[in-house]
Motif scaffolding. Structure first.
Motif, PDB file in Angstrom:
ATOM      1  N   ASN A   1       0.812  -1.217   0.000  1.00 23.89           N
ATOM      2  CA  ASN A   1       0.000   0.000   0.000  1.00 23.89           C
ATOM      3  C   ASN A   1       0.849   1.273   0.000  1.00 23.89           C
ATOM      4  OD1 ASN A   1      -2.443  -1.487   0.066  1.00 23.89           O
ATOM      5  ND2 ASN A   1      -2.136  -1.844   2.253  1.00 23.89           N
ATOM      6  N   TYR A   2       2.119   1.115  -0.314  1.00 28.96           N
ATOM      7  CA  TYR A   2       3.048   2.234  -0.419  1.00 28.96           C
ATOM      8  C   TYR A   2       3.775   2.122  -1.765  1.00 28.96           C
ATOM      9  CZ  TYR A   2       2.175   2.681   4.564  1.00 28.96           C
ATOM     10  OH  TYR A   2       1.546   2.835   5.783  1.00 28.96           O
ATOM     11  N   TYR A   3       4.217   3.245  -2.285  1.00 33.63           N
ATOM     12  CA  TYR A   3       4.956   3.200  -3.541  1.00 33.63           C
ATOM     13  C   TYR A   3       6.337   3.807  -3.341  1.00 33.63           C
ATOM     14  CZ  TYR A   3       3.635   8.144  -4.170  1.00 33.63           C
ATOM     15  OH  TYR A   3       3.461   9.506  -4.008  1.00 33.63           O
ATOM     16  N   GLN A   4       7.258   3.365  -4.187  1.00 34.51           N
ATOM     17  CA  GLN A   4       8.667   3.749  -4.050  1.00 34.51           C
ATOM     18  C   GLN A   4       9.073   4.710  -5.157  1.00 34.51           C
ATOM     19  OE1 GLN A   4      10.992   2.017  -1.563  1.00 34.51           O
ATOM     20  NE2 GLN A   4      11.853   4.029  -1.982  1.00 34.51           N
ATOM     21  N   PRO A   5       9.110   6.025  -4.872  1.00 36.23           N
ATOM     22  CA  PRO A   5       9.570   6.979  -5.890  1.00 36.23           C
ATOM     23  C   PRO A   5      11.089   6.877  -6.059  1.00 36.23           C
ATOM     24  CG  PRO A   5       9.152   8.109  -3.819  1.00 36.23           C
ATOM     25  CD  PRO A   5       8.726   6.681  -3.613  1.00 36.23           C
ATOM     26  N   THR A   6      11.554   7.281  -7.207  1.00 29.89           N
ATOM     27  CA  THR A   6      12.997   7.259  -7.460  1.00 29.89           C
ATOM     28  C   THR A   6      13.458   8.593  -8.041  1.00 29.89           C
ATOM     29  OG1 THR A   6      12.656   6.360  -9.691  1.00 29.89           O
ATOM     30  CG2 THR A   6      13.009   4.764  -7.903  1.00 29.89           C
ATOM     31  N   MET A   7      14.740   8.860  -7.904  1.00 25.45           N
ATOM     32  CA  MET A   7      15.338  10.054  -8.498  1.00 25.45           C
ATOM     33  C   MET A   7      16.710   9.651  -9.048  1.00 25.45           C
ATOM     34  SD  MET A   7      16.216  13.786  -6.804  1.00 25.45           S
ATOM     35  CE  MET A   7      14.490  14.246  -6.651  1.00 25.45           C
ATOM     36  N   ASN A   8      16.866   9.878 -10.350  1.00 27.42           N
ATOM     37  CA  ASN A   8      18.098   9.478 -11.022  1.00 27.42           C
ATOM     38  C   ASN A   8      18.408   7.991 -10.805  1.00 27.42           C
ATOM     39  OD1 ASN A   8      18.506  12.166 -11.868  1.00 27.42           O
ATOM     40  ND2 ASN A   8      19.556  12.663  -9.939  1.00 27.42           N
ATOM     41  N   GLY A   9      17.348   7.208 -10.778  1.00 31.68           N
ATOM     42  CA  GLY A   9      17.513   5.765 -10.635  1.00 31.68           C
ATOM     43  C   GLY A   9      17.690   5.295  -9.207  1.00 31.68           C
ATOM     44  N   LYS A  10      17.730   6.232  -8.258  1.00 30.38           N
ATOM     45  CA  LYS A  10      17.921   5.846  -6.854  1.00 30.38           C
ATOM     46  C   LYS A  10      16.583   5.909  -6.106  1.00 30.38           C
ATOM     47  CE  LYS A  10      22.702   7.462  -6.573  1.00 30.38           C
ATOM     48  NZ  LYS A  10      23.662   8.359  -5.858  1.00 30.38           N
ATOM     49  N   PRO A  11      16.292   4.884  -5.311  1.00 33.22           N
ATOM     50  CA  PRO A  11      15.023   4.867  -4.559  1.00 33.22           C
ATOM     51  C   PRO A  11      14.992   5.928  -3.469  1.00 33.22           C
ATOM     52  CG  PRO A  11      16.417   3.034  -3.878  1.00 33.22           C
ATOM     53  CD  PRO A  11      17.100   3.677  -5.052  1.00 33.22           C
ATOM     54  N   LEU A  12      13.846   6.594  -3.358  1.00 34.24           N
ATOM     55  CA  LEU A  12      13.639   7.574  -2.293  1.00 34.24           C
ATOM     56  C   LEU A  12      12.767   6.954  -1.207  1.00 34.24           C
ATOM     57  CD1 LEU A  12      12.882  10.700  -4.519  1.00 34.24           C
ATOM     58  CD2 LEU A  12      15.083  10.045  -3.492  1.00 34.24           C
ATOM     59  N   LYS A  13      12.416   7.734  -0.219  1.00 36.92           N
ATOM     60  CA  LYS A  13      11.595   7.233   0.872  1.00 36.92           C
ATOM     61  C   LYS A  13      10.222   6.808   0.346  1.00 36.92           C
ATOM     62  CE  LYS A  13       9.821   8.521   5.427  1.00 36.92           C
ATOM     63  NZ  LYS A  13       9.711   9.617   6.434  1.00 36.92           N
ATOM     64  N   ALA A  14       9.760   5.633   0.800  1.00 40.48           N
ATOM     65  CA  ALA A  14       8.458   5.117   0.365  1.00 40.48           C
ATOM     66  C   ALA A  14       7.347   6.081   0.780  1.00 40.48           C
ATOM     67  CB  ALA A  14       8.212   3.744   0.967  1.00 40.48           C
ATOM     68  N   LYS A  15       6.330   6.213  -0.085  1.00 40.50           N
ATOM     69  CA  LYS A  15       5.215   7.112   0.205  1.00 40.50           C
ATOM     70  C   LYS A  15       3.898   6.356   0.264  1.00 40.50           C
ATOM     71  CE  LYS A  15       7.218  11.373  -1.636  1.00 40.50           C
ATOM     72  NZ  LYS A  15       6.965  12.565  -2.479  1.00 40.50           N
ATOM     73  N   ARG A  16       2.966   6.926   1.015  1.00 42.99           N
ATOM     74  CA  ARG A  16       1.652   6.288   1.159  1.00 42.99           C
ATOM     75  C   ARG A  16       0.837   6.476  -0.122  1.00 42.99           C
ATOM     76  NH1 ARG A  16       2.860   7.740   6.503  1.00 42.99           N
ATOM     77  NH2 ARG A  16       2.723   9.971   6.068  1.00 42.99           N
ATOM     78  N   SER A  17       0.157   5.423  -0.542  1.00 40.02           N
ATOM     79  CA  SER A  17      -0.770   5.536  -1.669  1.00 40.02           C
ATOM     80  C   SER A  17      -2.099   6.070  -1.150  1.00 40.02           C
ATOM     81  CB  SER A  17      -0.973   4.171  -2.331  1.00 40.02           C
ATOM     82  OG  SER A  17      -1.606   3.272  -1.430  1.00 40.02           O
ATOM     83  N   ASN A  18      -2.983   6.435  -2.052  1.00 38.55           N
ATOM     84  CA  ASN A  18      -4.269   7.006  -1.650  1.00 38.55           C
ATOM     85  C   ASN A  18      -5.130   6.036  -0.849  1.00 38.55           C
ATOM     86  OD1 ASN A  18      -3.828   9.517  -2.781  1.00 38.55           O
ATOM     87  ND2 ASN A  18      -4.668   8.937  -4.770  1.00 38.55           N
ATOM     88  N   ILE A  19      -4.860   4.749  -0.988  1.00 37.38           N
ATOM     89  CA  ILE A  19      -5.660   3.772  -0.257  1.00 37.38           C
ATOM     90  C   ILE A  19      -5.505   3.940   1.257  1.00 37.38           C
ATOM     91  CG2 ILE A  19      -3.976   1.883  -0.068  1.00 37.38           C
ATOM     92  CD1 ILE A  19      -6.201  -0.038  -0.874  1.00 37.38           C
ATOM     93  N   ILE A  20      -4.361   4.482   1.684  1.00 39.42           N
ATOM     94  CA  ILE A  20      -4.121   4.647   3.120  1.00 39.42           C
ATOM     95  C   ILE A  20      -5.130   5.638   3.724  1.00 39.42           C
ATOM     96  CG2 ILE A  20      -2.481   5.492   4.853  1.00 39.42           C
ATOM     97  CD1 ILE A  20      -1.815   2.737   3.764  1.00 39.42           C
ATOM     98  N   LYS A  21      -5.472   6.678   2.982  1.00 39.46           N
ATOM     99  CA  LYS A  21      -6.478   7.615   3.480  1.00 39.46           C
ATOM    100  C   LYS A  21      -7.813   6.916   3.682  1.00 39.46           C
ATOM    101  CE  LYS A  21      -4.511  11.872   1.559  1.00 39.46           C
ATOM    102  NZ  LYS A  21      -4.759  13.080   0.720  1.00 39.46           N
ATOM    103  N   ASN A  22      -8.159   6.046   2.752  1.00 42.40           N
ATOM    104  CA  ASN A  22      -9.413   5.309   2.877  1.00 42.40           C
ATOM    105  C   ASN A  22      -9.362   4.298   4.020  1.00 42.40           C
ATOM    106  OD1 ASN A  22     -10.698   6.619   0.723  1.00 42.40           O
ATOM    107  ND2 ASN A  22      -9.796   5.235  -0.777  1.00 42.40           N
ATOM    108  N   VAL A  23      -8.185   3.762   4.279  1.00 41.10           N
ATOM    109  CA  VAL A  23      -8.010   2.854   5.417  1.00 41.10           C
ATOM    110  C   VAL A  23      -8.334   3.588   6.714  1.00 41.10           C
ATOM    111  CG1 VAL A  23      -6.291   1.627   6.814  1.00 41.10           C
ATOM    112  CG2 VAL A  23      -6.359   1.298   4.339  1.00 41.10           C
ATOM    113  N   ILE A  24      -7.758   4.793   6.879  1.00 43.15           N
ATOM    114  CA  ILE A  24      -7.978   5.585   8.089  1.00 43.15           C
ATOM    115  C   ILE A  24      -9.459   5.935   8.244  1.00 43.15           C
ATOM    116  CG2 ILE A  24      -7.453   7.758   9.264  1.00 43.15           C
ATOM    117  CD1 ILE A  24      -5.120   5.835   9.249  1.00 43.15           C
ATOM    118  N   LEU A  25     -10.089   6.343   7.159  1.00 44.30           N
ATOM    119  CA  LEU A  25     -11.507   6.704   7.215  1.00 44.30           C
ATOM    120  C   LEU A  25     -12.378   5.491   7.531  1.00 44.30           C
ATOM    121  CD1 LEU A  25     -11.729   9.144   4.180  1.00 44.30           C
ATOM    122  CD2 LEU A  25     -11.850   9.761   6.600  1.00 44.30           C
ATOM    123  N   THR A  26     -12.007   4.345   6.986  1.00 46.46           N
ATOM    124  CA  THR A  26     -12.769   3.119   7.247  1.00 46.46           C
ATOM    125  C   THR A  26     -12.673   2.720   8.712  1.00 46.46           C
ATOM    126  OG1 THR A  26     -12.397   2.345   4.982  1.00 46.46           O
ATOM    127  CG2 THR A  26     -13.051   0.690   6.589  1.00 46.46           C
TER     128      THR A  26
END
Length: 256
Positions: free
Chosen positions: A168-193
């Motif tokens: 439920n998280y995605y891994q952005p990259t910069m210049n081919g290097k992985p950055l800190k994982a970020k929450r996908s939109n599903i996490i907001k729905n998890v909290i609301l649920t």
């Protein structure tokens, strides 16, 4: 003698009627299966097939089941067949539809979830919960929607566990290097649920999370859910005021 003759005539008529019905059912099934094999691109044609299926009512059920079970039919037709089976059979179709919640093809899992939601099937919370770990993002999202809309509270622990699932998280990259994982939109729905299900065990963890800046992107959702869980409403205004409110509420709860 007259009674015997009448009985024989009635028996012959009954047998003939059943035989004719069997022939009609076979013809309907064959005609529908041929049409469901076509990969339609015209919405009008799809609408016509839907109308014809509904017109046949119960006689179309065998064909719809065959389409759902057989991968040789186009995906969108199998999707439509699933919805139409639910529409024709109503709640009686739920036990059969529930088997497709674990179908190998994500399209059938998704179609079954949406059809069971339309039928308001609340007694399958455990099966919905297992799909919260599905490999398909949209299946996980739909399972979560089923749980939230139908308020299947028994699934609350599995909903909360989604916060710790890497899928439920995605891994952005910069210049081919992985950055800190970020929450996908599903996490907001998890909290609301979690709030809609009034999951009491999430109260203190949410209060701790809402105090931290790294959760600012889901601050509004946490605030909403805490209000639903506690029955209290934080003051209007900036986040700082709300954080103080929830912190005090947590202290009062601990003291009591």
């Amino acid at each position: 003698m007259k009674h015997a003759t009448r009985f024989l005539l009635l028996l012959a008529f009954t047998i003939s009627a059943h035989a004719q019905a069997a022939i009609n059912n076979s013809e309907v099934k064959s005609a529908l299966l041929n049409k469901y094999m076509v990969n339609y691109t015209d919405k009008a044609q799809i609408a016509m097939l839907k109308t014809e299926t509904l017109k046949q009512g119960g006689q179309s059920v065998e064909a719809l089941i065959e389409v759902m079970k057989n991968g040789k039919y186009p995906d969108k037709n199998r999707w439509m067949a699933t919805f139409l089976l639910g529409q024709i059979m109503g709640e009686k179709s739920a036990p059969f539809l529930s088997k497709f919640l674990h179908h190998p093809h994500w399209v059938m899992r998704m179609a079954s979830l949406k059809t069971m939601l339309a039928l308001k099937q609340k007694n399958y919370g455990h099966q919905y919960a297992t799909l919260l770990k599905d490999d398909s993002f949209i299946v996980r999202s739909q399972a979560l929607d089923n749980i939230r809309t139908l308020k299947t509270a028994e699934a609350a622990p599995q909903v909360w566990a989604m916060l710790y699932d890497k899928k439920n998280y995605y891994q952005p990259t910069m210049n081919g290097k992985p950055l800190k994982a970020k929450r996908s939109n599903i996490i907001k729905n998890v909290i609301l649920t979690i709030g809609d299900l009034k999951f009491e065990k999430a109260r203190l963890p949410l209060i701790k999370m809402i105090q931290k800046d790294r959760y600012n992107d889901i601050f509004a959702e946490m605030d909403t859910s805490l209000s639903k869980i506690t029955g209290l409403t934080s003051p209007k205004g900036e986040q700082g005021k709300k954080r103080i409110f929830w912190q005090r509420m947590a202290l009062n709860t601990t003291i009591q």
